[in-house]
Design an enzyme around this catalytic site. Structure first.
Site, PDB file in Angstrom:
ATOM      1  N   LYS A 106      43.509  92.412  -1.792  1.00 51.13           N
ATOM      2  CA  LYS A 106      44.178  92.233  -3.079  1.00 51.13           C
ATOM      3  C   LYS A 106      45.134  91.038  -2.963  1.00 51.13           C
ATOM      4  CE  LYS A 106      46.895  95.136  -6.298  1.00 51.13           C
ATOM      5  NZ  LYS A 106      47.530  96.463  -6.410  1.00 51.13           N
ATOM      6  N   SER A 187      46.162  98.652 -10.609  1.00 50.58           N
ATOM      7  CA  SER A 187      46.184  97.206 -10.557  1.00 50.58           C
ATOM      8  C   SER A 187      45.262  96.616  -9.501  1.00 50.58           C
ATOM      9  CB  SER A 187      47.614  96.704 -10.311  1.00 50.58           C
ATOM     10  OG  SER A 187      48.066  97.107  -9.036  1.00 50.58           O
ATOM     11  N   SER A 211      47.481 102.604  -8.544  1.00 51.93           N
ATOM     12  CA  SER A 211      46.781 101.319  -8.469  1.00 51.93           C
ATOM     13  C   SER A 211      45.594 101.264  -7.506  1.00 51.93           C
ATOM     14  CB  SER A 211      47.763 100.203  -8.125  1.00 51.93           C
ATOM     15  OG  SER A 211      48.523  99.886  -9.254  1.00 51.93           O
TER      16      SER A 211
END
Ligand code: NAG
Ligand code: NAG
Length: 522
Positions: A106, A187, A211
């Site tokens: 990420k 996210s 997330s």
């Protein structure tokens, strides 16, 4: 015996030959697990170079539409060649667990290489991190190839409540590979989209509140949200160290467990890892990938409020899965309630604490950078105002940033919120788990994420089905701190009994949207 006659012998050996030939031709990188890939390496059916070339080809082909990948590393092929060379010269047993396996991180996880670390924001483009994040050090030691950075909700969703899931200024709009207009959630959207669509073998996400679990749920992949502190947050662009955690997002429970094994443990740049190290079992987590471990596990079922938002097909699937768990020997304790669930759901106390914690942690992260266009949250806000168009500030605003900037450390208000959160956890999830002597709580979807978030508890999402339009949903197993061994046994037992995951078909309801989005950012 007939089998010893020369004819049968030659028949057998030609059969063996045919089978071997078929199996070597049938090997496909798509959907291959870490074990499949390592076997293919060993049998000289595949090299890490070929694997990385395959993924880069797929990223070039699909990412203009999916936007799950932010950047690929110019060093990935070099790392692959190095892995291939090591495989040739080293003793087979001496290679580490993720040797030669590509991984996406990420974009809020720092790497000290040619890749940028920006949380999807132009404000951090050109920033220079002091070192690899703690978990990246461990990944490199485990032999993984850092393929690139995955897209995300900008600033892990903490800039604006209006910004859509999967969207960042740098990454564009990430799309759900099962139904391109469906919510990919966030996210860690890009991490989930990319493994789901076979753009990489495995990925890492981060979770403060939902997330990892939510995008895993939405993209039909396995996400492990570890106990806070089990994995180092040093070098990760933070929201709050009280809730932030880093975990794997993969296509199977075993892949996620292999990645977890590689990233857990002490990092002197994150003190919480020293405290949480007591939870790490001797011999790691892969020993809990046991086929029959559901037997005797006590599973609490909480339906309210998690089933009320579920679709018809999700509710039906959930009931079916409960039967499966029970048939495999789990003891179901049904119709439980988490005390004060309404209060927990509003997120008021959590929000108060997070806003102040965010300002403190983000400022600390920015201060440590070797070079950066922004050094404080105030700088980021000013950057966004100056470049309002590229940062979409007129459209989405930066309300969370502004609210965080208005806080002034951990004062009375924040302390009250923090003790409120501790009490909600004690009287709610923790009490329920203890009163009924539960190994895990089973809930549909990722709605349980906030309950786990405020207590620092772990959870695992496993694919659980697809609705009428093909949109995936998952099932969640949550537990007390350090209960990863049991959660892994339960998640693996469920996965092996159900085998729900299917690769995506990239269905598009709206071809205009798809075409437009592929034209804009290429
Ligand atoms: C990092 O960002 C810079 C500036 O936009 C860009 O030139 C570079 O290619 C990026 N790095 C990678 C690996 O994409
Ligand atoms: C399809 O997407 C385009 C571009 O985003 C949009 O203008 C249009 O209204 C969408 N059509 C439907 C039927 O949703």
């Amino acid at each position: 015996m007939a089998i010893n006659t020369p004819l049968s012998f030659s028949l057998l050996s030609s059969l063996t030959f045919i089978l071997l030939t078929i199996s070597s031709h049938a090997f496909s990188i798509e959907e291959a697990s870490i074990c499949d890939l390592q076997l293919a390496f060993k049998q000289n059916q595949l090299t890490s170079r070929k694997l990385v070339e395959f993924y880069i080809g797929e990223i070039n082909r699909l990412n203009p539409i999916l936007k799950g990948v932010m950047e690929t590393s110019p060093d990935a092929l070099f790392q692959a060649d190095k892995a291939d060379y090591e495989r040739r010269i080293k003793a087979p047993g001496s290679l580490a667990g993720l040797h030669g396996i590509p991984i996406l991180l990420k974009d809020n996880i720092a790497t000290k290489d040619k890749l940028n670390t920006t949380a999807g924001s132009f404000a951090l483009l050109g920033s220079v991190v002091p070192r690899d994040a703690g978990i990246v050090v461990k990944l490199r030691k485990a032999g993984a190839i850092i393929l690139g950075k995955a897209s995300l909700n900008e600033w892990a969703g903490f800039m604006s409540v209006k910004a859509p899931n999967g969207f960042s200024a740098r990454g564009g709009q990430g799309e759900n590979p099962y139904l391109l207009s469906a919510n990919p959630c966030g996210s860690s959207s890009g991490s989930a989209i990319s493994v789901a669509a076979n753009l990489v073998t495995v990925s890492l996400g981060t979770e403060n509140d939902g997330s990892i679990l939510c995008p895993s749920n939405a993209n039909s992949v396995v996400g492990i949200k570890p106990t806070v502190g089990l994995t180092s947050r040093a070098g990760v662009i933070p929201i709050s160290l009280r809730q932030d955690t880093v975990g794997p997002i993969c296509r199977t429970v075993s892949d996620a467990v292999y990645v977890l094994d590689a990233i857990v443990g002490i990092d002197y740049h994150d003190h919480a890892t020293q405290e949480a190290a007591k939870y790490i079992p001797h011999g790691g987590y892969k020993q809990f990938l046991k086929r029959h471990a559901l037997k005797g596990k006590r599973l609490g079922i909480v339906r309210n409020p998690f089933l009320s938002s579920a679709s018809e097909s999700e509710s039906q699937a959930f009931e079916h899965h409960l039967q499966t768990l029970s048939q495999r020997g789990a003891v179901l304790v049904d119709r439980l309630e988490i005390a004060n669930m309404d209060t927990i759901s509003t997120g008021t106390a959590e929000g108060t604490a997070l806003l102040a914690e965010f300002k403190i942690s983000l400022n600390a992260y920015l201060k440590e950078l070797v070079a950066s266009p922004v050094r404080t949250l105030a700088d980021v806000i000013a950057f966004n105002q100056k470049f309002a168009d590229v940062e979409n500030i007129k459209e989405f605003g930066q309300d969370l940033f502004l609210a965080a900037q208005a806080t002034n450390g951990i004062g009375n208000r924040e302390n009250a919120a923090l003790s409120n959160l501790a009490k909600l956890t004690r009287d709610g999830f923790q009490k329920l788990m203890c009163d009924y002597n539960l190994d895990a709580l089973v809930t549909p979807g990722a709605g349980i994420a906030r309950v786990l978030a405020i207590g620092g508890f772990p959870g695992i999402n496993v694919p659980a089905g697809y609705d009428d339009s093909g949109v995936p949903f998952g099932i969640n197993f949550g537990g007390l701190k350090g209960s990863e061994p049991k959660l892994i046994e339960i998640a693996y037992g469920f996965e092996q009994a159900s085998k729900i995951r299917k690769p995506p078909t990239f269905k598009a309801l709206n071809f205009t949207r798809m075409l437009l989005s592929s034209l804009t950012d290429v």
